[in-house]
Design an enzyme around this catalytic site. Structure first.
Site, short mmCIF file in Angstrom:
data_model
loop_
_atom_site.label_atom_id
_atom_site.label_comp_id
_atom_site.label_asym_id
_atom_site.label_seq_id
_atom_site.Cartn_x
_atom_site.Cartn_y
_atom_site.Cartn_z
N LYS A 1 0.83 -1.22 0.00
CA LYS A 1 0.00 0.00 0.00
C LYS A 1 0.85 1.26 0.00
CE LYS A 1 -4.39 -1.68 1.54
NZ LYS A 1 -5.50 -1.66 2.48
N LYS B 1 -5.47 -10.51 -6.14
CA LYS B 1 -6.62 -10.93 -5.34
C LYS B 1 -7.85 -10.07 -5.65
CE LYS B 1 -6.17 -8.32 -1.09
NZ LYS B 1 -6.10 -8.20 0.33
N LYS C 1 -11.70 -4.83 -2.92
CA LYS C 1 -12.57 -3.65 -2.98
C LYS C 1 -11.85 -2.49 -3.63
CE LYS C 1 -13.77 -4.71 1.70
NZ LYS C 1 -13.93 -4.36 3.08
P1 TYM Z 1 -10.76 -6.79 4.88
O1 TYM Z 1 -11.83 -5.83 5.27
O2 TYM Z 1 -9.84 -6.39 3.78
O3 TYM Z 1 -11.37 -8.18 4.49
C1 TYM Z 1 -12.29 -8.90 5.33
C2 TYM Z 1 -12.02 -10.38 5.25
O4 TYM Z 1 -12.12 -10.85 3.89
C3 TYM Z 1 -10.95 -11.58 3.53
N1 TYM Z 1 -10.68 -11.38 2.09
C4 TYM Z 1 -10.48 -12.36 1.21
N2 TYM Z 1 -10.47 -13.69 1.34
C5 TYM Z 1 -10.25 -14.44 0.22
N3 TYM Z 1 -10.05 -13.89 -1.02
C6 TYM Z 1 -10.05 -12.55 -1.19
N4 TYM Z 1 -9.86 -12.02 -2.39
C7 TYM Z 1 -10.26 -11.71 -0.05
N5 TYM Z 1 -10.33 -10.36 0.14
C8 TYM Z 1 -10.58 -10.17 1.46
C9 TYM Z 1 -9.85 -10.98 4.42
O5 TYM Z 1 -8.77 -11.88 4.58
C10 TYM Z 1 -10.58 -10.75 5.71
O6 TYM Z 1 -10.64 -11.93 6.49
N6 TYM Z 1 -7.35 -6.04 8.46
C11 TYM Z 1 -8.61 -6.71 8.15
C12 TYM Z 1 -9.74 -6.36 9.10
C13 TYM Z 1 -9.42 -6.58 10.54
C14 TYM Z 1 -9.32 -7.83 11.19
C15 TYM Z 1 -9.02 -7.52 12.55
C16 TYM Z 1 -9.47 -9.17 10.79
C17 TYM Z 1 -9.18 -5.61 11.44
N7 TYM Z 1 -8.95 -6.18 12.67
C18 TYM Z 1 -8.85 -8.53 13.49
C19 TYM Z 1 -9.31 -10.16 11.74
C20 TYM Z 1 -8.99 -9.84 13.07
C21 TYM Z 1 -9.05 -6.30 6.76
O7 TYM Z 1 -8.72 -5.23 6.30
O8 TYM Z 1 -9.90 -7.19 6.16
#
Ligand code: TYM
Length: 334
Positions: free
Chosen positions: A114, A197, A200
């Protein structure tokens, strides 16, 4: 078992989020036994690491919460809330900031991706993001954290921070959380590029299927999804060096609850002209009911707000003892 996970309330939930993470949240909630607790939250504080449009923040949070409810998160069984309403996340993050090392954060691939070449111009929040993520799970003594494969490194960091804190202050305070990564859909890739991947933040909406997409739009996106001219092989080994083909087979398998090997046994020899319509039917059958529940839920946004406020109250009481114990371990309670 204490299950904790979060999602940023930015943009729409897409098929990668659903198959990689949210489907497992619901499965873990449904498999809970007495004494287990699931906590799921909207990571609105993490969303501050991207440009913020203040007027949209609350609406995004309500919409993402409604989406999770539509996917099957049940507020009578799981605790659903937004991170900003539980101050213990931020307070513990600051305490853990004394434990985490700059070198550890510098190695995070999400930070490197990023920030790119412009590290100096990034917000402090983008850099310390994984420390807040560690606090998110450690404050509840999480045992299992269901995430997609892209979050694995952040969870490993949370374990390192927890272990160092326990050692530095000679306490047995933090539980080391286990990432739980869906074996069926560790990583769903873009429909336009099988090596990136599904995300969003991809500027092309055609790269992802959003949970709010109409049946026609889902059909259109899958029809245009990049593929190759070869027919489907009879085993997963035949998908090597065919990232787009592999991705569509992964999506098919995850949606139908079968393994890629089973899917290929049934569809071997088929071209994508025949495979894609079956995949479309499957995607529509899964997503249309979610979309309909979501539309109904968004007619009463206030009720979604009530769910979040009730969830935050429960989360605050679960977080309080660990935050207090961490303050005591450091000698902050005078
Ligand atoms: P975020 O909001 O980007 O995504 C939410 C969840 O979706 C999964 N994910 C995917 N899995 C498979 N293929 C994909 N293309 C794909 N895109 C997204 C992510 O792995 C995630 O599980 N940092 C985290 C949010 C967060 C969090 C936490 C997660 C904040 N605190 C504590 C677990 C525990 C995030 O930005 O996920």
């Amino acid at each position: 078992m204490r299950v904790v996970s979060g999602i940023q309330p930015t943009g729409n939930l897409h098929l990668g989020n659903y198959l990689g993470a949210i489907k497992n949240w619901v499965a873990m909630q449904d498999a809970m036994a007495g004494g287990d607790t699931c906590l799921f939250f909207l990571a609105d504080l993490h969303a501050l690491t991207q440009p913020v449009v203040a007027a949209d923040m609350a609406a995004n949070t309500i919409e993402m919460a409604a989406t999770l409810l539509a996917c099957g998160i049940d507020p009578d069984r799981s605790i659903l809330f937004n991170q900003a309403r539980v101050a213990a996340h931020s307070e513990l993050a600051w305490l853990l900031g004394g434990t985490a090392r700059v070198g550890w954060l510098n190695r995070m691939t999400q930070w490197k991706d990023k920030a790119g070449k412009n590290r100096e111009g990034q917000s402090i929040g983008l850099f310390t993001y994984p420390v807040l993520q560690a606090a998110d799970v450690l404050v509840y003594q999480a045992t299992h954290v269901p995430v997609g494969d892209d979050q694995k490194q952040h969870l490993e960091l949370a374990r390192d921070i927890a272990a160092k804190f326990n050692t530095d202050f000679a306490v047995d305070l933090f539980t080391l959380p286990e990432p739980y990564i869906s074996p069926a859909a560790p990583r769903i890739m873009s429909l336009r590029d099988g090596t990136a991947k599904m995300s969003k933040s991809d500027p092309s909406d055609a790269s992802r299927i959003n949970l709010v997409d109409s049946d026609d739009l889902i059909a259109q996106k899958l029809k245009r999804a990049k593929t190759d001219p070869e027919p489907l092989p009879d085993t997963p080994a035949g998908l090597e060096n065919r990232p787009e083909a592999r991705n569509l087979v992964t999506i098919f398998a995850a949606l139908s609850g079968r393994t890629p090997a089973d899917v290929l046994r049934e569809h071997a020899g088929q071209g994508f002209g025949a495979f894609k319509p079956v995949l479309t039917d499957l995607a529509v059958a899964t997503l249309a009911p979610i979309r309909e529940r979501l539309t109904a839920m968004l007619t009463d946004r206030e009720s979604v707000g009530v769910v979040l406020r009730n969830g935050a109250e429960k989360a605050r009481s679960l977080a309080a003892p660990t935050l207090l114990a961490a303050q005591q371990a450091i000698g902050l309670q005078v």
